[in-house]
Design a protein around this motif. Structure first.
Motif, PDB file in Angstrom:
ATOM      1  N   MET A   1       0.824  -1.198   0.000  1.00  0.00           N
ATOM      2  CA  MET A   1       0.000   0.000   0.000  1.00  0.00           C
ATOM      3  C   MET A   1       0.855   1.244   0.000  1.00  0.00           C
ATOM      4  N   THR A   2       0.256   2.304  -0.370  1.00  0.00           N
ATOM      5  CA  THR A   2       1.039   3.509  -0.577  1.00  0.00           C
ATOM      6  C   THR A   2       0.488   4.649   0.248  1.00  0.00           C
ATOM      7  N   LEU A   3       1.394   5.352   0.862  1.00  0.00           N
ATOM      8  CA  LEU A   3       0.937   6.506   1.605  1.00  0.00           C
ATOM      9  C   LEU A   3       1.754   7.699   1.160  1.00  0.00           C
ATOM     10  N   ARG A   4       1.084   8.770   0.942  1.00  0.00           N
ATOM     11  CA  ARG A   4       1.786   9.961   0.504  1.00  0.00           C
ATOM     12  C   ARG A   4       1.691  10.983   1.604  1.00  0.00           C
ATOM     13  N   HIS A  73      -3.110   5.535   9.792  1.00  0.00           N
ATOM     14  CA  HIS A  73      -2.431   5.052  10.995  1.00  0.00           C
ATOM     15  C   HIS A  73      -1.043   4.513  10.678  1.00  0.00           C
ATOM     16  N   ILE A  74      -0.572   4.761   9.469  1.00  0.00           N
ATOM     17  CA  ILE A  74       0.616   4.042   8.990  1.00  0.00           C
ATOM     18  C   ILE A  74       1.877   4.387   9.782  1.00  0.00           C
ATOM     19  N   ARG A  75       2.013   5.657  10.154  1.00  0.00           N
ATOM     20  CA  ARG A  75       3.155   6.060  10.995  1.00  0.00           C
ATOM     21  C   ARG A  75       2.629   6.899  12.137  1.00  0.00           C
ATOM     22  N   GLU A  76       3.425   6.999  13.188  1.00  0.00           N
ATOM     23  CA  GLU A  76       2.963   7.691  14.378  1.00  0.00           C
ATOM     24  C   GLU A  76       2.532   9.123  14.068  1.00  0.00           C
ATOM     25  N   THR A 193       6.840  -6.825   8.861  1.00  0.00           N
ATOM     26  CA  THR A 193       6.868  -6.710  10.321  1.00  0.00           C
ATOM     27  C   THR A 193       6.696  -5.279  10.841  1.00  0.00           C
ATOM     28  N   PHE A 194       6.836  -4.287   9.931  1.00  0.00           N
ATOM     29  CA  PHE A 194       6.706  -2.887  10.365  1.00  0.00           C
ATOM     30  C   PHE A 194       5.299  -2.340  10.176  1.00  0.00           C
ATOM     31  N   CYS A 195       4.428  -3.102   9.518  1.00  0.00           N
ATOM     32  CA  CYS A 195       3.228  -2.499   8.922  1.00  0.00           C
ATOM     33  C   CYS A 195       1.928  -2.804   9.670  1.00  0.00           C
ATOM     34  N   VAL A 296      10.081  -1.658  -2.472  1.00  0.00           N
ATOM     35  CA  VAL A 296      11.033  -2.709  -2.064  1.00  0.00           C
ATOM     36  C   VAL A 296      11.443  -2.521  -0.601  1.00  0.00           C
ATOM     37  N   GLN A 297      11.382  -1.294  -0.126  1.00  0.00           N
ATOM     38  CA  GLN A 297      11.624  -0.931   1.292  1.00  0.00           C
ATOM     39  C   GLN A 297      13.098  -0.873   1.686  1.00  0.00           C
ATOM     40  N   SER A 298      13.904  -1.830   1.234  1.00  0.00           N
ATOM     41  CA  SER A 298      15.329  -1.831   1.620  1.00  0.00           C
ATOM     42  C   SER A 298      16.116  -2.599   0.566  1.00  0.00           C
ATOM     43  N   GLY A 334       9.003   3.642  -6.136  1.00  0.00           N
ATOM     44  CA  GLY A 334       9.087   2.705  -5.008  1.00  0.00           C
ATOM     45  C   GLY A 334       8.882   3.391  -3.668  1.00  0.00           C
ATOM     46  N   ASP A 335       8.867   2.579  -2.624  1.00  0.00           N
ATOM     47  CA  ASP A 335       8.831   3.078  -1.242  1.00  0.00           C
ATOM     48  C   ASP A 335      10.041   2.521  -0.509  1.00  0.00           C
ATOM     49  N   PHE A 336      10.597   3.331   0.387  1.00  0.00           N
ATOM     50  CA  PHE A 336      11.744   2.901   1.188  1.00  0.00           C
ATOM     51  C   PHE A 336      11.542   3.284   2.649  1.00  0.00           C
ATOM     52  N   ILE A 337      12.045   2.423   3.517  1.00  0.00           N
ATOM     53  CA  ILE A 337      12.076   2.749   4.949  1.00  0.00           C
ATOM     54  C   ILE A 337      13.536   2.778   5.372  1.00  0.00           C
ATOM     55  N   VAL A 338      13.942   3.855   6.033  1.00  0.00           N
ATOM     56  CA  VAL A 338      15.295   3.879   6.605  1.00  0.00           C
ATOM     57  C   VAL A 338      15.174   3.802   8.125  1.00  0.00           C
ATOM     58  N   PHE A 366      10.717   6.988   3.942  1.00  0.00           N
ATOM     59  CA  PHE A 366      10.205   7.289   5.275  1.00  0.00           C
ATOM     60  C   PHE A 366      11.177   6.804   6.330  1.00  0.00           C
ATOM     61  N   LYS A 367      11.166   7.504   7.455  1.00  0.00           N
ATOM     62  CA  LYS A 367      11.885   6.987   8.630  1.00  0.00           C
ATOM     63  C   LYS A 367      11.018   5.917   9.265  1.00  0.00           C
ATOM     64  N   TYR A 368      11.630   4.847   9.694  1.00  0.00           N
ATOM     65  CA  TYR A 368      10.872   3.796  10.372  1.00  0.00           C
ATOM     66  C   TYR A 368      10.145   4.377  11.587  1.00  0.00           C
ATOM     67  N   SER A 369       8.881   4.003  11.711  1.00  0.00           N
ATOM     68  CA  SER A 369       8.077   4.469  12.846  1.00  0.00           C
ATOM     69  C   SER A 369       7.470   3.234  13.524  1.00  0.00           C
ATOM     70  N   PRO A 370       7.854   2.955  14.773  1.00  0.00           N
ATOM     71  CA  PRO A 370       7.333   1.740  15.418  1.00  0.00           C
ATOM     72  C   PRO A 370       5.824   1.845  15.615  1.00  0.00           C
ATOM     73  N   ARG A 371       5.085   0.844  15.167  1.00  0.00           N
ATOM     74  CA  ARG A 371       3.635   0.864  15.308  1.00  0.00           C
ATOM     75  C   ARG A 371       3.215  -0.178  16.320  1.00  0.00           C
ATOM     76  N   PRO A 372       2.432   0.245  17.320  1.00  0.00           N
ATOM     77  CA  PRO A 372       2.011  -0.687  18.367  1.00  0.00           C
ATOM     78  C   PRO A 372       1.345  -1.923  17.762  1.00  0.00           C
TER      79      PRO A 372
HETATM   80  N1  5AD Z   1       7.292   3.145   9.411  1.00  0.00           N
HETATM   81  C1  5AD Z   1       7.713   3.818   8.311  1.00  0.00           C
HETATM   82  N2  5AD Z   1       7.190   3.648   7.095  1.00  0.00           N
HETATM   83  C2  5AD Z   1       6.211   2.747   6.951  1.00  0.00           C
HETATM   84  N3  5AD Z   1       5.523   2.356   5.875  1.00  0.00           N
HETATM   85  C3  5AD Z   1       4.629   1.441   6.274  1.00  0.00           C
HETATM   86  N4  5AD Z   1       4.725   1.209   7.597  1.00  0.00           N
HETATM   87  C4  5AD Z   1       5.717   2.019   8.043  1.00  0.00           C
HETATM   88  C5  5AD Z   1       6.301   2.233   9.320  1.00  0.00           C
HETATM   89  N5  5AD Z   1       5.908   1.569  10.392  1.00  0.00           N
HETATM   90  C6  5AD Z   1       5.797   2.849   4.529  1.00  0.00           C
HETATM   91  C7  5AD Z   1       6.246   1.728   3.585  1.00  0.00           C
HETATM   92  C8  5AD Z   1       5.034   1.497   2.752  1.00  0.00           C
HETATM   93  C9  5AD Z   1       4.453   2.895   2.688  1.00  0.00           C
HETATM   94  C10 5AD Z   1       3.049   2.960   2.338  1.00  0.00           C
HETATM   95  O1  5AD Z   1       4.622   3.398   3.995  1.00  0.00           O
HETATM   96  O2  5AD Z   1       7.309   2.200   2.795  1.00  0.00           O
HETATM   97  O3  5AD Z   1       5.306   0.972   1.468  1.00  0.00           O
END
Ligand code: 5AD
Ligand code: SF4
Length: 487
Positions: A1-4, A73-76, A193-195, A296-298, A334-338, A366-372
């Protein structure tokens, strides 16, 4: 899924309004949409449902009798925004009450699904919390609210909500423009695992082919030329057509036969669900635009494994090669998480390498955001914020450079452009390239809804300029904002 969110997408920008204003009805609803295109689509369908209840849309919250927030709710950060907005709405409601008037507040979308009654506990201004699977029950829920109840409806309904939501009127479709979204699939079984998506949107459900084709016919009959099929994991779509099981590739073939449609797109996909038939559709269907969002995320195998992506970086690169062999010149996104837990500098360097190897036309990071509630939130070894910020900056600089090199490479070429709306100046119109960029072109090039061949003469950071669309071409003053909206 995609979030902008951090970087806004042109697709979202053009369709963000649930529906354009119409002054005839008495009650007014203000809908604010956060997050991905699926929410934009859902907001439109909720708008259609509310229209049949006598609600007219307004673009001013101050005028509204009902404020509906369709949340993400995708990121904090995305979730926290909702609570700040509710704080502002509380003040508005208090002001209204002091004038003897009322205001109802509804929270829909993924925050509603994830937090349910918690929302009312935390923000007492809220009258109704409704999850994405039960939007067809919105009218009944609002009637209960009108009777003084507080309502929370976050069930996973057994019935298909889209079967129970009214179809948009031709007029409403036309007012939304010549490019439309069509949700074909919801939910996700991938469990990265992040989603949060598998928890907020539930498991994968495909809408039936016949319902999708009927909706596409309705859209086309109302003047829509371009349809973007939506799904959290859209390429996992499967259905039955004329007694056979079919996948997204074949669905695209059937949609290509809908009279009036000139362009198809789909978003967003998982690499593991790009099957041969779908790749072949990119080769065989001119109507399928040469642009593919494939997150691909990473680029690090170690991190991909920890993310439960279930493929290696090399698999992704080979896949991109196959897609490019099927459709030379296709633009990749693409989408990436760092900063995923445990990400080292070497892992991050592998991501930069992958980006270098693919060469993206656009990408979201996006920066990784821990989701409960997600497995990654419980991992140790969280990456310090400053390190993640620095990596995000480096990645975004690389992506920006690739995106502008791609735009630059289009200067001097001719391409079909779908004319979408009036431009900033009277002599301009805004269209869309096959690669999803806005194109500024001459108002004499064609009418809204036309596909016109345009020669690109310049590229800006966010748009291409076609011959005759240059701001200085007519030396004209900007058109008044009100006029811009009408055309
Ligand atoms: N933290 C950061 N980015 C996230 N995405 C999804 N969950 C998280 C998260 N917990 C990003 C992914 C995904 C896009 C929609 O949002 O890159 O492809
Ligand atoms: Fe989330 Fe992964 Fe499913 Fe995309 S594929 S919605 S990132 S779980």
């Amino acid at each position: 899924m995609t979030l902008r969110e951090e970087m806004s997408s042109p697709v979202e920008a053009r369709d963000a309004r649930a529906f354009p204003p119409d002054d005839a009805a008495t009650k007014k609803v203000f809908i604010k949409t956060y997050g991905c295109q699926m929410n934009v689509y859902d907001s439109q369908r909720m708008g259609d449902a509310l229209a049949s209840e006598g609600f007219a849309p307004t673009e001013t919250m101050e005028e509204a009798d009902l404020v509906l927030l369709n949340t993400c709710h995708i990121r904090e950060k995305a979730a926290e925004k909702i609570y700040s907005e509710l704080g502002r709405i509380r003040l508005l409601k208090a002001r209204r009450e002091s004038e003897g008037k009322g205001l109802n507040v509804a929270v829909a979308g993924c925050v509603a699904q994830a937090e349910g009654a918690e929302i009312i506990a935390r923000a007492s201004v809220v009258d109704l919390v409704i999850g994405p699977q039960t939007y067809h029950r919105l009218p009944q829920a609002l009637r209960r609210v009108a009777a003084g109840e507080r309502v929370v409806d976050t069930d996973y309904a057994v019935e298909d909500k889209f079967d129970h939501l009214p179809a948009a009127e031709a007029q409403a479709i036309r007012r939304r423009g010549v490019a439309a979204f069509l949700t074909v699939q919801e939910g996700c079984d991938k469990f990265c695992t992040f989603c949060v998506v598998p928890y907020t949107r539930g498991s994968e459900v495909s809408r039936p082919a016949e319902a999708i084709l009927a909706e596409a016919h309705r859209l086309a009959a109302a003047g829509v030329r371009e349809v973007t099929l939506l799904g959290q994991n859209v390429n996992a779509w499967e259905g039955e057509h004329q007694g056979r099981r079919i996948g997204l590739g074949e669905l695209l073939h059937r949609l290509a036969e809908v009279p009036g449609l000139a362009r198809l797109r789909y978003t967003t996909s998982h690499p593991r669900d790009m099957d041969d038939a779908l790749i072949a559709a990119h080769r065989d269907l001119d109507i399928l635009m040469p642009y593919l969002h494939l997150p691909v995320q990473s680029g690090s195998d170690r991190i991909l494994k920890a993310m439960n992506r279930r493929h290696k970086a090399e698999d992704y690169l080979r896949l991109v090669e196959r897609i490019r062999a099927a459709r030379p010149g296709i633009a990749m996104s693409g989408d990436f998480i760092v900063g995923f837990p445990g990400e080292t500098e070497a892992d991050f360097a592998a991501t930069l390498d992958l980006v270098g190897a693919v060469g993206y036309a656009s990408a979201f990071s996006f920066k990784y955001s821990p989701r409960p509630g997600t497995p990654a939130a419980d991992l140790g070894d969280q990456v310090p914020e400053a390190v993640a910020t620095e990596r995000l900056d480096r990645l975004q600089a690389l992506i920006r450079a690739q995106a502008s090199a791609f735009m630059e490479s289009l200067v001097g070429t001719e391409m079909p452009v779908l004319v979408e709306k009036a431009g900033r100046y009277a002599h301009q119109r805004i269209g869309r390239s096959p690669y999803l960029q806005p194109v500024v072109l001459s108002a004499t090039a064609g009418e809204i809804g036309d596909l016109v061949t345009s020669r690109i003469v310049r590229s800006g950071p966010n748009a291409l300029i076609a011959a005759g669309g240059e701001p200085e071409a007519a030396g004209a003053a900007p058109r008044p904002a009100a006029l811009r909206k009408i055309a």
